[in-house]
Scaffold this motif. Structure first.
Motif, PDB file in Angstrom:
ATOM      1  N   HIS B 411       0.827  -1.207   0.000  1.00  0.00           N
ATOM      2  CA  HIS B 411       0.000   0.000   0.000  1.00  0.00           C
ATOM      3  C   HIS B 411       0.863   1.260   0.000  1.00  0.00           C
ATOM      4  CE1 HIS B 411      -4.263  -1.394   1.380  1.00  0.00           C
ATOM      5  NE2 HIS B 411      -4.027  -1.560   0.109  1.00  0.00           N
ATOM      6  N   GLY B 412       1.863   1.266   0.887  1.00  0.00           N
ATOM      7  CA  GLY B 412       2.718   2.457   1.001  1.00  0.00           C
ATOM      8  C   GLY B 412       3.381   2.794  -0.331  1.00  0.00           C
ATOM      9  N   LEU B 413       3.813   1.754  -1.045  1.00  0.00           N
ATOM     10  CA  LEU B 413       4.482   1.983  -2.335  1.00  0.00           C
ATOM     11  C   LEU B 413       3.488   2.374  -3.420  1.00  0.00           C
ATOM     12  CD1 LEU B 413       7.059  -0.964  -2.251  1.00  0.00           C
ATOM     13  CD2 LEU B 413       7.514   1.467  -1.901  1.00  0.00           C
ATOM     14  N   MET B 414       2.310   1.738  -3.398  1.00  0.00           N
ATOM     15  CA  MET B 414       1.322   2.051  -4.444  1.00  0.00           C
ATOM     16  C   MET B 414       0.768   3.466  -4.283  1.00  0.00           C
ATOM     17  SD  MET B 414      -0.740  -1.567  -4.814  1.00  0.00           S
ATOM     18  CE  MET B 414      -1.592  -1.265  -6.365  1.00  0.00           C
ATOM     19  N   ASP B 421       4.961  10.229 -16.577  1.00  0.00           N
ATOM     20  CA  ASP B 421       4.535  11.633 -16.704  1.00  0.00           C
ATOM     21  C   ASP B 421       4.476  12.352 -15.356  1.00  0.00           C
ATOM     22  OD1 ASP B 421       4.203  11.142 -19.397  1.00  0.00           O
ATOM     23  OD2 ASP B 421       2.119  10.484 -19.138  1.00  0.00           O
ATOM     24  N   GLY B 422       4.772  11.635 -14.303  1.00  0.00           N
ATOM     25  CA  GLY B 422       4.705  12.254 -12.976  1.00  0.00           C
ATOM     26  C   GLY B 422       3.327  12.186 -12.354  1.00  0.00           C
ATOM     27  N   ALA B 423       2.387  11.533 -13.042  1.00  0.00           N
ATOM     28  CA  ALA B 423       1.040  11.380 -12.464  1.00  0.00           C
ATOM     29  C   ALA B 423       1.008  10.118 -11.595  1.00  0.00           C
ATOM     30  CB  ALA B 423       0.015  11.265 -13.580  1.00  0.00           C
ATOM     31  N   LEU B 424       0.006  10.027 -10.731  1.00  0.00           N
ATOM     32  CA  LEU B 424      -0.098   8.853  -9.859  1.00  0.00           C
ATOM     33  C   LEU B 424      -0.351   7.600 -10.696  1.00  0.00           C
ATOM     34  CD1 LEU B 424      -2.285  10.236  -6.924  1.00  0.00           C
ATOM     35  CD2 LEU B 424       0.168   9.760  -6.887  1.00  0.00           C
ATOM     36  N   GLU B 425       0.415   6.553 -10.406  1.00  0.00           N
ATOM     37  CA  GLU B 425       0.290   5.299 -11.149  1.00  0.00           C
ATOM     38  C   GLU B 425      -1.026   4.602 -10.802  1.00  0.00           C
ATOM     39  OE1 GLU B 425       2.959   3.901 -13.066  1.00  0.00           O
ATOM     40  OE2 GLU B 425       1.547   2.366 -13.747  1.00  0.00           O
ATOM     41  N   TYR B 426      -1.390   4.685  -9.508  1.00  0.00           N
ATOM     42  CA  TYR B 426      -2.597   3.974  -9.050  1.00  0.00           C
ATOM     43  C   TYR B 426      -3.578   4.991  -8.451  1.00  0.00           C
ATOM     44  CZ  TYR B 426       0.725   0.148  -9.452  1.00  0.00           C
ATOM     45  OH  TYR B 426       1.668  -0.732  -9.918  1.00  0.00           O
ATOM     46  N   ARG B 427      -4.306   5.641  -9.290  1.00  0.00           N
ATOM     47  CA  ARG B 427      -5.240   6.654  -8.794  1.00  0.00           C
ATOM     48  C   ARG B 427      -6.515   5.999  -8.251  1.00  0.00           C
ATOM     49  NH1 ARG B 427      -6.225  11.771  -8.307  1.00  0.00           N
ATOM     50  NH2 ARG B 427      -4.197  12.469  -9.033  1.00  0.00           N
ATOM     51  N   ASP B 428      -6.890   4.882  -8.831  1.00  0.00           N
ATOM     52  CA  ASP B 428      -8.117   4.205  -8.412  1.00  0.00           C
ATOM     53  C   ASP B 428      -7.874   3.441  -7.107  1.00  0.00           C
ATOM     54  OD1 ASP B 428     -10.558   3.017  -8.283  1.00  0.00           O
ATOM     55  OD2 ASP B 428     -10.056   1.402  -9.681  1.00  0.00           O
ATOM     56  N   TRP B 429      -8.622   3.817  -6.067  1.00  0.00           N
ATOM     57  CA  TRP B 429      -8.389   3.214  -4.755  1.00  0.00           C
ATOM     58  C   TRP B 429      -8.709   1.719  -4.759  1.00  0.00           C
ATOM     59  CZ3 TRP B 429      -5.880   5.523  -0.877  1.00  0.00           C
ATOM     60  CH2 TRP B 429      -5.814   4.841   0.338  1.00  0.00           C
ATOM     61  N   LEU B 624       4.160  15.128  -2.113  1.00  0.00           N
ATOM     62  CA  LEU B 624       3.608  15.423  -3.437  1.00  0.00           C
ATOM     63  C   LEU B 624       2.561  14.402  -3.838  1.00  0.00           C
ATOM     64  CD1 LEU B 624       6.654  16.628  -5.561  1.00  0.00           C
ATOM     65  CD2 LEU B 624       4.591  17.909  -4.955  1.00  0.00           C
ATOM     66  N   SER B 625       2.832  13.124  -3.515  1.00  0.00           N
ATOM     67  CA  SER B 625       1.887  12.077  -3.909  1.00  0.00           C
ATOM     68  C   SER B 625       0.533  12.293  -3.234  1.00  0.00           C
ATOM     69  CB  SER B 625       2.448  10.699  -3.541  1.00  0.00           C
ATOM     70  OG  SER B 625       2.706  10.636  -2.151  1.00  0.00           O
ATOM     71  N   GLU B 626       0.551  12.750  -1.987  1.00  0.00           N
ATOM     72  CA  GLU B 626      -0.721  12.970  -1.278  1.00  0.00           C
ATOM     73  C   GLU B 626      -1.413  14.217  -1.811  1.00  0.00           C
ATOM     74  OE1 GLU B 626      -1.068  12.207   2.797  1.00  0.00           O
ATOM     75  OE2 GLU B 626      -0.055  10.291   2.604  1.00  0.00           O
ATOM     76  N   LYS B 627      -0.617  15.220  -2.192  1.00  0.00           N
ATOM     77  CA  LYS B 627      -1.237  16.418  -2.759  1.00  0.00           C
ATOM     78  C   LYS B 627      -1.927  16.076  -4.075  1.00  0.00           C
ATOM     79  CE  LYS B 627      -0.498  21.142  -4.187  1.00  0.00           C
ATOM     80  NZ  LYS B 627       0.372  22.298  -4.242  1.00  0.00           N
ATOM     81  N   LYS B 628      -1.261  15.232  -4.866  1.00  0.00           N
ATOM     82  CA  LYS B 628      -1.861  14.851  -6.151  1.00  0.00           C
ATOM     83  C   LYS B 628      -3.141  14.039  -5.942  1.00  0.00           C
ATOM     84  CE  LYS B 628       2.519  14.731  -8.659  1.00  0.00           C
ATOM     85  NZ  LYS B 628       3.597  13.853  -9.154  1.00  0.00           N
ATOM     86  N   ARG B 629      -3.139  13.222  -4.886  1.00  0.00           N
ATOM     87  CA  ARG B 629      -4.297  12.346  -4.686  1.00  0.00           C
ATOM     88  C   ARG B 629      -5.440  13.063  -3.965  1.00  0.00           C
ATOM     89  NH1 ARG B 629      -4.611   6.953  -5.100  1.00  0.00           N
ATOM     90  NH2 ARG B 629      -2.334   6.723  -5.145  1.00  0.00           N
ATOM     91  N   TYR B 630      -5.078  13.876  -2.947  1.00  0.00           N
ATOM     92  CA  TYR B 630      -6.132  14.421  -2.073  1.00  0.00           C
ATOM     93  C   TYR B 630      -6.272  15.941  -2.112  1.00  0.00           C
ATOM     94  CZ  TYR B 630      -5.393   9.812   0.055  1.00  0.00           C
ATOM     95  OH  TYR B 630      -5.257   8.480   0.265  1.00  0.00           O
TER      96      TYR B 630
END
Lengths: 74, 783
Positions: B411-414, B421-429, B624-630
């Protein structure tokens, strides 16, 4: 006093204060605990959970207090 | 009896072992209930249909029941059994009051029964391990006071001069749990079933995890260590490896543990200094924890061959080893970079269960296998069956924690994985959850194996005692008489304590921003050190030294233990509690964080009641990953009116801090009634009862009044307008849903909850923030 102290304190330094404080207390307790003079006392204290120990404390000349019954020893 | 005494006469005493048998019985029975509820929780995460679309069986409500049952019922009753049994032997006296012992025994079971009835009904404070509502908290306090009075009374009438180290751990438990529980549960009742805590937002978070962490320390650890120091030597028939090490272990552990709570709040909106403090002291915990573990294991020097054949020693050795594993992993997880990966994931669940199943559960099993035959004057029915229990339990724990490690790290890695492109690889929860479902199956298997082992123990113990009469042990003890010795007051205000206190004050003043004050403080510190050295030298020539007396004076000893834990609590909590709560304003001069509207406030209570915090955080970390997601990282002032805070500690579902910016009322409506309709693969339960359960908006004004009393800036005029405002806002949501084609009552809990969810993340940014380092430290990549 506390409010004044905290309001003027740099909170980042608090961990350092507490770290030094802890190390000081820890070294003090460790020195005291590992004093050679206390070995016999600790040896006796360590026997406390065991039945039939020879005595119950470092001033063992004062009493013995170990008379447990069969039920207790079982 | 006092610290120094002489032998006067002997007398025969009978120990109160009936209370010990009672606590063991309740521990075993409540234990199986608590673990079966945990197993149901584990299966619900793998198969959401097992929530049965029923309110009182839904995951958010029964998960707190599971944690409370295993902590306070299984481990609580077990530790009381160990304390009552070993203390009577170590103090050579029967418990002072049989009545208080029974008040403790049956009062505790009433509290557990109360928890078992209220938590599934959604009656909760939503603070982890402190979910019980105010009237149950008062019962806990009263029963604990009865326990404390009985215990200290017994200490006073004891027939043994010295207090063995196990007693020290018990004293620390009694004092510290009282302080923690009372402070963390300070609340204003709304009615018989609901209260609001006096702390809010970051203050509440800090207080809660000061409690939560130290509940683990002083309820699940220190009393069990006392039990280890008494029963491991008994079972191995040899003294503890190093009594000296046990003293260091005790003082270092109680002093350090109390500071480490903020490691549960790393990368939150809590001020950085508090996070650093928590991490630093957590790392220091490695030393005393492993010192204690090694002391336990080395007690078996020369007796390791017994472990092969004695199931009691098997459980004790494995239990102490799991203690070592858990106390290695805890500080590791408190390192900020490790926490960035592991926090909110199943890794924490694995860590907790390594301690709970391995340390607490195995020490309980070892204790019961050793104690129950003695309490009935017989032998264990089957050692082989106990061996089977041991191996089932061991494999069960290993399967459990390894599956949770894999799930957590996955989970932590996903969560942070990015594509080219710098976008989240796994956007779908749902994709993230789907990746670990096999681990959830394995976790349930591990838990089931452990429970089968526990059931075998129940049967084995039942066969052991069936048809046997209980035996209350007797002993002939020497009655000691009081002789002259320093009083407790003299000991508390003696030179070692005063010098330590002056040293602390001088050290604190070293950090003032005034050179002269700092120089004077330094000189004073040097002078105090010289005095301390001279005092130490003179003490070496005395027959009895200061700590020798302290060891025999429960009152003085207890005061010093209290000082040690309060020192940590004060420095950890006071700065946060003294912070002035200023209402931040936007650049346009508007209030940035408005109090909740009546509808949102009611909806928030539904959120609390359903235990949404169990699976959803409301704290976006500055990655950054959390900003992109949330969205933007959470700011400290955003939860300033939250009684209680809802930052959460686990993300089985996504963070909800800014969910109001993401979805509308219709999406929430569909999602709450059938999550898989909006998110295929979701494991969230359905909440159909929210559609039919009602809120009485006429009573909302009482909630506003309490909130105002707690410092939330509601105007008095708002009280009488509360119902009208409620209906206006609910009407807007109902209209939107009506336009969508569904008919919803505006008084339904679902409308209130939707109102609250729509509000989340819609605060405006203030022109200046109050101590919000998470927002000002810059955004960091989550690695």
């Amino acid at each position: 006093m506390w409010k004044d102290l905290f309001s003027s304190a740099d909170f980042m330094s608090l961990p350092l204060v507490t770290l030094f404080l802890f190390i000081g207390v820890f070294v003090g307790v460790a020195c005291w605990t590992f004093s050679k003079k206390r070995k016999s006392h600790y040896d006796l204290m360590a026997q406390m959970p065991l039945e039939g120990r020879p005595h119950d404390g470092f001033d063992s000349h004062r009493d013995t207090n170990t008379n447990t019954t069969k039920e207790e020893l079982r | 009896m006092t610290d120094t005494a002489v032998a006067a006469s002997t007398k025969r005493i009978t120990y109160d072992d009936a209370v010990v048998r009672g606590f063991i019985l309740f521990s075993v029975v409540w234990g199986i209930v608590g673990m079966l509820v945990g197993l149901l929780c584990a299966f619900q995460l793998a198969f959401p249909a097992l929530n049965f679309d029923t309110s009182f069986l839904t995951f958010g409500r029964i998960r707190p029941l599971h944690t409370n049952a295993v902590i306070f019922a299984l481990v609580g009753n077990m530790l009381f059994a160990g304390i009552y049994h070993s203390s009577q032997r170590l103090l050579k006296t029967r418990m002072a009051s049989d009545l208080l012992s029974r008040v403790h025994l049956y009062g505790w079971q009433l509290i557990i029964l109360g928890a078992a009835l209220t938590l599934p009904l959604g009656i909760t404070q939503s603070k982890e391990y402190a979910e019980l509502e105010w009237w149950l908290d008062i019962m806990v306090a009263l029963v604990w006071v009865a326990f404390a009075i009985n215990y200290f009374w017994t200490l006073a009438v004891r027939n043994e001069k010295n207090l063995y180290v196990a007693i020290w751990f018990y004293i620390a438990t009694i004092i510290t749990i009282a302080v923690l529980y009372i402070v963390n549960n300070l609340a204003v009742p709304l009615d018989g079933m609901k209260s609001y805590g006096v702390f809010a937002g970051a203050q509440d978070a800090l207080t809660q995890w000061w409690y939560g962490h130290n509940a683990v320390a002083f309820f699940l650890t220190t009393p069990i260590l006392g039990i280890m120091y008494y029963y491991l030597p008994k079972a191995a028939e040899r003294p503890v490896y190093s009594y000296r090490l046990s003293i260091i272990h005790f003082w270092a552990l109680i002093f350090i543990y109390i500071w480490a709570g903020p490691h549960h709040l790393l990368y939150t909106a809590l001020p950085d200094w508090a996070q650093s403090l928590g991490m630093l002291f957590s790392l220091m915990l490695w030393a005393p924890s492993w010192g204690g573990m090694l002391n336990g294991l080395l007690t078996l020097r020369g007796a390791w061959h017994k472990v092969r054949t004695d199931p009691v020693l098997k459980f004790f050795v494995a239990g102490v080893t799991f203690y070592g594993m858990a106390t290695f992993e805890g500080p590791l997880l408190s390192i900020k970079s490790v926490s960035a990966l592991g926090h909110y994931t199943d890794w924490i669940i694995g860590h907790v269960h390594g301690g709970a199943l391995g340390w607490n559960g195995f020490m309980a099993a070892g204790l019961f296998y050793w104690l129950v035959p003695k309490l009935y004057g017989t032998k264990l029915h089957s050692s082989k069956l106990a061996d089977v229990h041991f191996w089932l339990g061991t494999f069960g724990i290993l399967i459990y924690i390894v599956s949770m490690w894999i799930s957590g790290v996955t989970h932590g890695l996903m969560w942070r994985a990015e594509n080219a492109d710098g976008a989240l690889e796994y956007r779908d929860w749902a994709t993230i959850i789907d990746a670990v479902i096999p681990m959830y199956h394995l976790r349930a298997l591990g838990g089931a194996l452990y429970i089968v082992g526990w059931i075998l123990m129940m049967w084995n113990l039942w066969k052991t005692v069936a048809g046997k009469k209980p035996v209350d042990a007797e002993a002939e003890v020497t009655v000691l008489e009081k002789v002259d010795a320093p009083s407790s007051v003299r000991l508390i205000f003696s030179r070692p304590v005063l010098l330590s206190f002056l040293g602390l004050v001088a050290t604190l003043f070293l950090w003032r921003n005034n050179v002269i004050v700092a120089a004077v403080a330094l000189a004073a510190l040097v002078f105090i050190c010289v005095l301390a050295w001279l005092r130490y030298q003179s003490a070496q020539r005395e027959e009895f030294r200061w700590h020798d007396y302290i060891e025999r004076r429960p009152l003085a000893f207890s005061v010093l233990v209290g000082l040690a834990i309060i020192a940590g609590g004060v420095v950890e909590l006071l700065p946060g509690l003294l912070m002035t709560r200023e209402v931040p304003m936007t650049d346009a001069g508007k209030v940035a964080v408005k109090p909740y509207t009546p509808l949102e406030l009611e909806g928030r209570d539904v959120y609390v009641s359903e235990g949404c915090y169990v699976c959803h955080s409301q704290m976006i970390r500055p990655f950054l990953s959390e900003k992109k997601r949330y969205g933007d990282p959470s700011r400290i002032e955003e939860s300033m009116w939250d009684h209680p805070f809802q930052w959460g500690s686990k993300r089985t579902g996504p963070d909800l801090a800014r969910v109001g910016q993401k979805y509308g009322a219709t999406w929430h409506y569909e999602h709450m009634l059938d999550p898989r309709r909006m998110s295929e693969g979701s494991i969230m339960p359905k909440y159909p009862w929210l559609l039919t359960d009602k809120i009485d908006p006429a009573k909302t004004k009482h909630k506003l009044k309490i909130m105002r009393a707690l410092g939330v800036p509601y105007e008095k005029e708002e009280f009488e307008l509360a119902e009208q405002k409620y209906r206006e806002q609910a009407g807007v949501i109902v209209k939107e849903l009506t336009d969508y084609g569904v008919d919803v009552d505006e008084d339904s809990k679902l409308v209130a909850l939707i109102g609250y969810l729509l509000r989340l993340g819609k605060n405006e940014k203030p022109s200046t923030t109050i101590a919000a380092p998470a927002a000002t430290n810059g955004e960091r990549k989550g690695d």
